[in-house]
Design a protein around this motif. Structure first.
Motif, mmCIF file in Angstrom:
data_model
loop_
_atom_site.group_PDB
_atom_site.id
_atom_site.type_symbol
_atom_site.label_atom_id
_atom_site.label_comp_id
_atom_site.label_asym_id
_atom_site.label_seq_id
_atom_site.Cartn_x
_atom_site.Cartn_y
_atom_site.Cartn_z
ATOM 1 N N MET A 1 -4.636 -13.211 -15.488
ATOM 2 C CA MET A 1 -5.293 -14.199 -14.220
ATOM 3 C C MET A 1 -4.715 -13.443 -13.092
ATOM 4 N N ILE A 2 -3.140 -13.305 -13.004
ATOM 5 C CA ILE A 2 -2.792 -12.640 -11.634
ATOM 6 C C ILE A 2 -3.622 -11.349 -11.257
ATOM 7 N N ASP A 3 -3.984 -10.661 -12.108
ATOM 8 C CA ASP A 3 -4.638 -9.357 -11.810
ATOM 9 C C ASP A 3 -6.164 -9.606 -11.165
ATOM 10 N N SER A 4 -6.645 -10.578 -11.777
ATOM 11 C CA SER A 4 -8.091 -10.880 -11.019
ATOM 12 C C SER A 4 -7.815 -11.596 -9.829
ATOM 13 N N MET A 5 -6.779 -12.417 -9.703
ATOM 14 C CA MET A 5 -6.531 -13.097 -8.369
ATOM 15 C C MET A 5 -6.173 -11.957 -7.356
ATOM 16 N N ARG A 6 -5.271 -10.774 -7.654
ATOM 17 C CA ARG A 6 -4.972 -9.957 -6.938
ATOM 18 C C ARG A 6 -6.194 -9.035 -6.479
ATOM 19 N N GLY A 7 -6.998 -8.799 -7.223
ATOM 20 C CA GLY A 7 -8.410 -8.015 -7.033
ATOM 21 C C GLY A 7 -9.278 -8.630 -6.074
ATOM 22 N N GLU A 8 -9.185 -10.106 -6.149
ATOM 23 C CA GLU A 8 -10.023 -11.116 -5.569
ATOM 24 C C GLU A 8 -9.593 -10.944 -3.888
ATOM 25 N N ALA A 9 -8.102 -10.990 -3.903
ATOM 26 C CA ALA A 9 -7.438 -10.926 -2.579
ATOM 27 C C ALA A 9 -7.801 -9.418 -1.680
ATOM 28 N N ARG A 10 -7.738 -8.498 -2.577
ATOM 29 C CA ARG A 10 -7.996 -7.115 -1.936
ATOM 30 C C ARG A 10 -9.303 -6.863 -1.609
ATOM 31 N N ALA A 11 -10.357 -7.361 -2.427
ATOM 32 C CA ALA A 11 -11.663 -7.325 -2.017
ATOM 33 C C ALA A 11 -12.043 -8.190 -0.712
ATOM 34 N N LEU A 12 -11.336 -9.294 -0.536
ATOM 35 C CA LEU A 12 -11.779 -10.123 0.622
ATOM 36 C C LEU A 12 -10.863 -9.109 1.902
ATOM 37 N N PHE A 13 -9.786 -8.651 1.718
ATOM 38 C CA PHE A 13 -9.309 -8.028 2.862
ATOM 39 C C PHE A 13 -10.391 -6.700 3.177
ATOM 40 N N ASP A 14 -10.874 -6.188 2.364
ATOM 41 C CA ASP A 14 -12.051 -5.251 2.728
ATOM 42 C C ASP A 14 -13.306 -5.750 3.591
ATOM 43 N N VAL A 15 -13.319 -7.135 3.085
ATOM 44 C CA VAL A 15 -14.655 -7.863 3.694
ATOM 45 C C VAL A 15 -14.087 -8.026 5.472
ATOM 46 N N ALA A 16 -12.904 -8.400 5.440
ATOM 47 C CA ALA A 16 -12.378 -8.541 6.841
ATOM 48 C C ALA A 16 -12.384 -7.236 7.714
ATOM 49 N N VAL A 17 -12.048 -6.226 7.016
ATOM 50 C CA VAL A 17 -12.165 -5.026 7.867
ATOM 51 C C VAL A 17 -13.592 -4.456 7.941
ATOM 52 N N ALA A 18 -14.513 -4.721 6.966
ATOM 53 C CA ALA A 18 -15.877 -4.380 7.391
ATOM 54 C C ALA A 18 -16.515 -5.300 8.365
ATOM 55 N N ALA A 19 -15.971 -6.223 8.740
ATOM 56 C CA ALA A 19 -16.541 -7.199 9.750
ATOM 57 C C ALA A 19 -16.413 -6.870 11.113
ATOM 58 N N ALA A 20 -15.163 -5.726 10.920
ATOM 59 C CA ALA A 20 -14.680 -5.382 12.489
ATOM 60 C C ALA A 20 -15.010 -3.843 12.688
ATOM 61 N N ASP A 21 -16.187 -3.470 11.769
ATOM 62 C CA ASP A 21 -16.615 -1.979 11.976
ATOM 63 C C ASP A 21 -17.013 -1.871 13.440
ATOM 64 N N PRO A 22 -16.467 -0.882 13.916
ATOM 65 C CA PRO A 22 -16.622 -0.543 15.368
ATOM 66 C C PRO A 22 -17.891 0.330 15.760
ATOM 67 N N ALA A 23 -18.413 0.925 14.722
ATOM 68 C CA ALA A 23 -19.628 1.630 14.910
ATOM 69 C C ALA A 23 -20.772 0.513 15.040
ATOM 70 N N VAL A 24 -20.696 -0.259 14.032
ATOM 71 C CA VAL A 24 -21.803 -1.422 14.056
ATOM 72 C C VAL A 24 -21.733 -2.148 15.403
ATOM 73 N N ALA A 25 -20.501 -2.489 15.619
ATOM 74 C CA ALA A 25 -20.469 -3.607 16.889
ATOM 75 C C ALA A 25 -20.847 -2.869 18.094
ATOM 76 N N VAL A 26 -20.745 -1.425 18.316
ATOM 77 C CA VAL A 26 -21.091 -0.710 19.607
ATOM 78 C C VAL A 26 -22.778 -0.503 19.533
ATOM 79 N N ARG A 27 -23.160 -0.385 18.253
ATOM 80 C CA ARG A 27 -24.677 -0.219 18.206
ATOM 81 C C ARG A 27 -25.393 -1.456 18.604
ATOM 82 N N CYS A 28 -24.934 -2.484 18.235
ATOM 83 C CA CYS A 28 -25.400 -4.042 18.223
ATOM 84 C C CYS A 28 -25.113 -4.178 19.932
ATOM 85 N N ALA A 29 -23.996 -3.980 20.460
ATOM 86 C CA ALA A 29 -23.791 -4.131 21.973
ATOM 87 C C ALA A 29 -24.734 -3.440 22.804
#
Length: 409
Positions: A1-29
């Motif tokens: 169970m702990i392994d799956s919980m750790r995997g979930e947390a790590r994947a959500l951290f990647d979501v947070a980083v992807a949401a701050a993708d600077p290239a996408v933000a500049v293109r949109c702006a």
């Protein structure tokens, strides 16, 4: 169970980083509000500078007359059409000084009909040192070391840095005049105060020198600063109106936290987890211990501070993760806690932060470590390494402060 919980947390951290993708933000702006002008000078500074500059060059093409990128070593790579400079972070170095001089040289070439496009992201305060007259690079570096070691928050630190720089606190606007300045800003500051991000090169200073001196004195730091720094802060203010700028916020910590919520349906516990790391850990542990039965998925965003008492290696995210593990000692309910810097680097280490669980303290002990002694020595990096709990991502190319993820079964 702990392994799956750790995997979930790590994947959500990647979501947070992807949401701050600077290239996408500049293109949109640039798509939403195009930059008008036949000749554009591009200055990108910060941990996301290379990605931001690459996107801008793609959009603006031949209109770019010159482009300079200033970033840290982890995020540096050649970029066609731009001159890339590598500078020190979190303590300024000679590479940053050369970069600042190059930026000033390019801005001097901008004319009245030109546009300077400033692409600004977190880390710019250290990466672009341009000491005022009478202050050396080593003076600035020592001031940074004193403030970092005292656990000063980013707003307080940058209020000092602005008065020691030719570029910060609106200095870039003076250097670019008479050209028009448009700034696209990726915020690493909770609350998104543009005066604080990269020490505000395109906005007015946070505070006048008298307030900065009083703040340093109240913290007991005034006498510890180099004499040249104190002398610069004692100079009289010059009443001078700043040229205007078109400042646009294009990414932030709040946007990254919101992305994790959308992805998972979790809840936000604290959107401004700031202040002393020990107090932040105590507050988180109290809430984790108090929640009722059932699955918990919660998020925080912010940027804590660490006051150094020892000589170990670590950073605010690693220490926060270790302190939560200590506070949750004895709790039988399965839990996972992740704290990470979205830039991929926590303090002067190669880790982004840490991810702990109910077995962390036992793993440290089994590896021959004493978590209490390591924590007292500010050696969270060593403690989490023994547990196998370091969050390792490498440079992410962005920077919107820190995020925390709590998973409980």
């Amino acid at each position: 169970m702990i392994d799956s919980m750790r995997g979930e947390a790590r994947a959500l951290f990647d979501v947070a980083v992807a949401a701050a993708d600077p290239a996408v933000a500049v293109r949109c702006a640039l798509a939403g509000a195009p930059v008008a002008g036949e000749r554009i000078w591009l200055v990108a500074v910060g941990k996301a500078a290379r990605s931001m500059a690459g996107a801008a060059l793609e959009v603006l093409g031949a209109r770019v007359a010159g482009a300079l990128v200033v970033t840290n070593a982890e995020n540096a790579a050649p970029l066609a059409g731009a001159e890339v400079h590598v500078a020190g972070h979190p303590v300024p170095d000679a590479g940053g000084l050369r970069a600042a001089e190059a930026v000033e040289g390019m801005l001097a070439r901008a004319g009245a009909g030109d546009v300077v496009l400033a692409l600004i992201s977190g880390g710019g305060s250290a990466l672009l040192p341009a000491p005022v007259e009478g202050v050396s690079l080593e003076d600035k570096a020592e001031a940074s070391r004193v403030m970092l070691g005292a656990g000063m928050d980013i707003t307080a630190m940058n209020s000092v840095r602005q008065h020691l720089s030719r570029i910060k606190g609106g200095g870039l606007l003076r250097a670019a005049a008479p050209a028009r300045v448009v700034a696209l800003i990726l915020s690493d500051v909770i609350g998104d105060d543009l005066r604080v991000i990269a020490s505000g090169p395109t906005v007015a200073p946070i505070a006048p020198r008298a307030e900065v001196r009083a703040m340093l004195a109240a913290r007991g730091l005034w006498a510890r600063l180099p004499g040249a720094v104190r002398a610069a802060l004692e100079r009289a203010e010059v009443a001078e109106a700043l040229p205007g700028a078109d400042n646009r916020l294009i990414g932030s910590n709040a946007m990254s936290v919101a992305a994790m919520v959308r992805e998972s349906g979790g809840k936000v516990w604290n959107s401004a987890l700031c202040g002393d790391v020990a107090q932040a850990a105590d507050a988180l542990v109290a809430r984790m211990r108090a929640v009722g039965p059932g699955r918990v998925l919660a998020f925080c965003g912010g940027e804590t501070t660490v006051t150094l008492h020892g000589d170990g290696a670590g950073g605010r995210n690693q220490e926060l993760a270790l302190r939560v593990a200590a506070g949750m000692k004895g709790v039988q309910r399965p839990w996972v806690f992740l704290s990470g810097g979205t830039d991929g680097r926590d303090g002067p280490t190669g880790a982004a932060g840490g991810m702990t669980d109910g077995g962390t303290l036992g793993r440290i002990a089994a590896a021959g470590g004493d978590w209490r002694a390591l924590l007292d020595n500010n050696d969270s990096n060593r403690a989490l390494a023994l547990a196998g709990d370091l969050l390792m991502t490498g440079g992410t190319g962005t920077n919107v402060a820190d995020v925390q993820i709590i998973v409980m079964a």
